[in-house]
Design an enzyme around this catalytic site. Structure first.
Site, short mmCIF file in Angstrom:
data_model
loop_
_atom_site.label_atom_id
_atom_site.label_comp_id
_atom_site.label_asym_id
_atom_site.label_seq_id
_atom_site.Cartn_x
_atom_site.Cartn_y
_atom_site.Cartn_z
CD GLU A 142 -16.90 -34.57 -33.95
OE1 GLU A 142 -17.78 -34.44 -34.83
OE2 GLU A 142 -15.79 -34.00 -34.02
CE1 TYR A 192 -17.93 -36.36 -39.17
CE2 TYR A 192 -19.34 -36.14 -37.23
CZ TYR A 192 -18.27 -35.70 -38.01
OH TYR A 192 -17.54 -34.61 -37.59
CG ASP A 221 -17.83 -32.88 -42.31
OD1 ASP A 221 -17.01 -32.87 -43.27
OD2 ASP A 221 -17.85 -32.01 -41.43
#
Length: 284
Positions: free
Chosen positions: A28, A111, A129
Site C-alpha cells: 500500500e 488511507y 482512493d
C-alpha cells in the site's frame, strides 16, 4: 459484487494467501501514486530481502532508498523504514490491525491505515482512493466522475455501502477499488463488464460527462520531481559518496538543480560528507 471480485480479481502477489500485514503495508505504501506494474517486481524483491519489519529496520536508510529504485516519492521509503522500526520495537514485529494504532505510526495516513485494516486483517474500514471515489460518484450519485475530495463526505459515502460485518465489508472495499481500477476507469469504462451496471445511477442518467471543476494534471518532465529523481539516481548508482561535479552532470539548469539538491538535503534523502561530497543517508 463480492462474487464478481472473488471470480475476477487480479492475482496480485500481496493478495495471496499467507501475506502478512507487513506485506500489505509495504504494497500500500508503494502503490500510492504508482502503477501496479512498476510496484510488483520491487515489492517481490523487498519481501524476499525484508520479510519482517525488523529486517527492514536493521537496514541502512541508504540501502532502503537504493532498493526503492524509481518508484518515485522516495520519502515514502524513509517513512516506511521508520515505521518498521516502531513496529519491531513496540508491536512485537507484527503490523497492528487497529486503524487508530496504525495511524500512530510514522508516515501512515488515513488511507493506508484503513487499507491495511481491511485488506490484511479483514476489518470493516471504509477505504477511499481516487478509483473508489469515481465508482461511488457514478454508481451512487450519477455523476461522470468525482469532484474535489472531501474526506468526511467520501468516507461517509463508502461507509454507507459497507455491510455491518467485518469480512463482507472488507471484501466489498477491495471490490470497489478493483472495479475502479479495471472496469470503471476514467476514460474508457467497460460498462458491459460491470457487475453493478443495472443499478448504476450514471447509466440511468445517460452517462453524463463530468461537469465539475477542472482536474489538475500532474506533470513530470522538467519538474523538480524529475530533477530530484535524477540526482538520486546518481547516488543510487554509486558505491560511495559522489562529488558535486557528478551531481551537476545530472541536470544542466543550475538554479533548479541546486534548489532540488537543497530540498533533498532538508528531506534527509541526501547527506553531505565532511569533505563536501554527497551520499545517500547513512552512507557517508
Amino acid at each position: 459484487m463480492a462474487d464478481w471480485f472473488t471470480a475476477t480479481a487480479r492475482p496480485l502477489p500481496w493478495r495471496a494467501a499467507g501475506v502478512t500485514g507487513w506485506g500489505v503495508l509495504v504494497s500500500e505504501t508503494m502503490l500510492q501514486q504508482t502503477p501496479v506494474n512498476r510496484v510488483q517486481p520491487i515489492w517481490e524483491e523487498w519481501m524476499r530481502r525484508w520479510p519482517r519489519p525488523s529486517d527492514l529496520a536493521a537496514e541502512s536508510q541508504g540501502e532502503v532508498l537504493r532498493a526503492w529504485g524509481k518508484l518515485g516519492y522516495p520519502r515514502r521509503a524513509l517513512r516506511l523504514h521508520e515505521a518498521a522500526g516502531r513496529i519491531a520495537a513496540e508491536h512485537g514485529d507484527v503490523v497492528p490491525s487497529d486503524v487508530d494504532t496504525l495511524l500512530a505510526l510514522p508516515g501512515i495516513g488515513a488511507y493506508t491505515a484503513r487499507a491495511v485494516a481491511a485488506f490484511a486483517y479483514g476489518r470493516r474500514a471504509p477505504v477511499v482512493d481516487t478509483n473508489v471515489r469515481r465508482v461511488v460518484a457514478r454508481a451512487v450519485h450519477g455523476a461522470g466522475d468525482a469532484g474535489p475530495p472531501s474526506t468526511n463526505r467520501d468516507l461517509a459515502d463508502v461507509d454507507a455501502l459497507l455491510p455491518a460485518e467485518d469480512a463482507p465489508a472488507a471484501t466489498l472495499s477491495a471490490a470497489l477499488m478493483e472495479l475502479g481500477q479495471v472496469v470503471c476507469t476514467v476514460r474508457s469504462p467497460s460498462c458491459e463488464r460491470c457487475p453493478i451496471a443495472a443499478d448504476c445511477a450514471w447509466q440511468h442518467n445517460g452517462r453524463p460527462a463530468y461537469a465539475g471543476p477542472p482536474k489538475k494534471v500532474q506533470k513530470f518532465a522538467g519538474t523538480d520531481r524529475q530533477v530530484r529523481g535524477r540526482l538520486l539516481d546518481v547516488l543510487r548508482g554509486a558505491s560511495g559518496p559522489v562529488t558535486r561535479d557528478q551531481l551537476d552532470a545530472a541536470w544542466n539548469e543550475a538554479g533548479q538543480r541546486d534548489r532540488c539538491l537543497d530540498s533533498l538535503l532538508v528531506d534527509g534523502l541526501v547527506e553531505q560528507t565532511d569533505d563536501g561530497r554527497f551520499a545517500l543517508p547513512g552512507e557517508r
